[in-house]
Design a protein around this motif. Structure first.
Motif, PDB file in Angstrom:
ATOM      1  N   ALA A  50      43.173  -6.114  -2.350  1.00 50.33           N
ATOM      2  CA  ALA A  50      43.298  -6.614  -3.788  1.00 50.33           C
ATOM      3  C   ALA A  50      44.207  -7.540  -3.981  1.00 50.33           C
ATOM      4  O   ALA A  50      45.194  -7.120  -4.660  1.00 50.33           O
ATOM      5  CB  ALA A  50      42.835  -5.562  -4.698  1.00 50.33           C
ATOM      6  N   ASN A  75      43.850  -1.042  -2.628  1.00 46.88           N
ATOM      7  CA  ASN A  75      43.953  -1.931  -4.188  1.00 46.88           C
ATOM      8  C   ASN A  75      45.190  -2.742  -4.244  1.00 46.88           C
ATOM      9  O   ASN A  75      45.640  -3.140  -5.306  1.00 46.88           O
ATOM     10  CB  ASN A  75      43.637  -0.894  -5.346  1.00 46.88           C
ATOM     11  CG  ASN A  75      44.656   0.326  -5.183  1.00 46.88           C
ATOM     12  OD1 ASN A  75      45.954   0.335  -4.750  1.00 46.88           O
ATOM     13  ND2 ASN A  75      44.297   1.312  -5.785  1.00 46.88           N
ATOM     14  N   ARG A  81      42.592  -2.170 -10.006  1.00 51.57           N
ATOM     15  CA  ARG A  81      41.815  -3.210  -9.394  1.00 51.57           C
ATOM     16  C   ARG A  81      40.591  -2.492  -8.642  1.00 51.57           C
ATOM     17  O   ARG A  81      39.779  -2.892  -7.955  1.00 51.57           O
ATOM     18  CB  ARG A  81      42.668  -3.755  -8.471  1.00 51.57           C
ATOM     19  CG  ARG A  81      43.520  -4.821  -8.981  1.00 51.57           C
ATOM     20  CD  ARG A  81      44.306  -5.707  -8.214  1.00 51.57           C
ATOM     21  NE  ARG A  81      45.206  -6.470  -8.867  1.00 51.57           N
ATOM     22  CZ  ARG A  81      46.264  -6.962  -8.468  1.00 51.57           C
ATOM     23  NH1 ARG A  81      46.374  -7.104  -7.157  1.00 51.57           N
ATOM     24  NH2 ARG A  81      46.953  -7.783  -9.313  1.00 51.57           N
ATOM     25  N   ASP A  82      40.763  -1.027  -8.484  1.00 51.77           N
ATOM     26  CA  ASP A  82      39.614  -0.222  -8.101  1.00 51.77           C
ATOM     27  C   ASP A  82      38.292  -0.502  -8.730  1.00 51.77           C
ATOM     28  O   ASP A  82      37.149  -0.208  -8.344  1.00 51.77           O
ATOM     29  CB  ASP A  82      39.966   1.313  -8.043  1.00 51.77           C
ATOM     30  CG  ASP A  82      40.962   1.727  -7.177  1.00 51.77           C
ATOM     31  OD1 ASP A  82      41.002   0.923  -5.975  1.00 51.77           O
ATOM     32  OD2 ASP A  82      41.492   2.842  -7.163  1.00 51.77           O
ATOM     33  N   HIS A  83      38.396  -0.881 -10.102  1.00 53.25           N
ATOM     34  CA  HIS A  83      37.205  -0.940 -10.768  1.00 53.25           C
ATOM     35  C   HIS A  83      36.871  -2.472 -11.161  1.00 53.25           C
ATOM     36  O   HIS A  83      35.809  -2.757 -11.715  1.00 53.25           O
ATOM     37  CB  HIS A  83      37.543  -0.445 -12.363  1.00 53.25           C
ATOM     38  CG  HIS A  83      38.027   1.096 -12.263  1.00 53.25           C
ATOM     39  ND1 HIS A  83      37.335   2.072 -12.048  1.00 53.25           N
ATOM     40  CD2 HIS A  83      39.361   1.491 -12.571  1.00 53.25           C
ATOM     41  CE1 HIS A  83      37.975   3.030 -12.000  1.00 53.25           C
ATOM     42  NE2 HIS A  83      39.088   2.774 -12.308  1.00 53.25           N
ATOM     43  N   ALA A  85      37.468  -4.945  -8.033  1.00 51.37           N
ATOM     44  CA  ALA A  85      37.218  -5.510  -6.918  1.00 51.37           C
ATOM     45  C   ALA A  85      35.870  -5.472  -6.583  1.00 51.37           C
ATOM     46  O   ALA A  85      35.285  -4.262  -6.947  1.00 51.37           O
ATOM     47  CB  ALA A  85      38.238  -5.017  -5.949  1.00 51.37           C
ATOM     48  N   SER A 105      37.476   1.409  -4.342  1.00 53.50           N
ATOM     49  CA  SER A 105      36.740   0.257  -4.708  1.00 53.50           C
ATOM     50  C   SER A 105      35.739   0.008  -3.879  1.00 53.50           C
ATOM     51  O   SER A 105      35.114  -1.115  -4.093  1.00 53.50           O
ATOM     52  CB  SER A 105      38.174  -0.733  -4.662  1.00 53.50           C
ATOM     53  OG  SER A 105      38.696  -0.648  -3.092  1.00 53.50           O
TER      54      SER A 105
END
Length: 134
Positions: A50, A75, A81-83, A85, A105
């Motif tokens: 990400a 991430n 960014r797991d949420h 991407a 992710s």
């Protein structure tokens, strides 16, 4: 990219096949790999990281050898960014396609979810991906 062979070369620093830099939902960008092969001499390669807040990368109908890291995705040391991407996989096969240990992710896409990414409409591909007229 359809029919592409991605060669992973051994690297002690780590390997990332993609690093996508989309920042908001309105950006019509992303990477879509369809009917590809991921192979090589390296190991532990991530399918993507990400690079920015909302990366969008999809691998569909891809054969992945053992060079792929079991986590699959990174991430980039930004857990938020797991949420945001969209790291998707659809009907991939091979030793590297096992999703049991995938990162948070990662998403196993359904046929409806993958459809926009495997058509020429994705990123207006029909305007530039087709060979020029002869």
């Amino acid at each position: 990219m359809q029919g592409t062979k991605l060669q992973v070369i051994a690297d002690a620093k780590g390997n990332f096949i993609t690093a996508q830099a989309r920042n908001n939902e309105g950006e019509d960008t992303g990477f879509s790999f369809v009917h590809c092969k991921v192979e090589g001499t390296g190991s532990g390669a991530y399918l993507g990281r990400a690079w920015q807040q909302r990366p969008r990368v999809v691998f569909a109908y891809t054969t992945m050898s053992g060079v792929v890291n079991p986590q699959g995705w990174s991430n980039n040391f930004h857990p938020e960014r797991d949420h945001t991407a969209l790291f998707g996989e659809y009907k991939c096969n091979g030793a590297g396609a096992n999703t049991a240990a995938r990162a948070k992710s990662s998403k196993k896409l359904t046929a409806d979810q993958v459809a926009p990414f495997i058509s020429l409409g994705f990123i207006e591909g029909s305007k530039w991906l087709l060979p020029p007229p002869s």
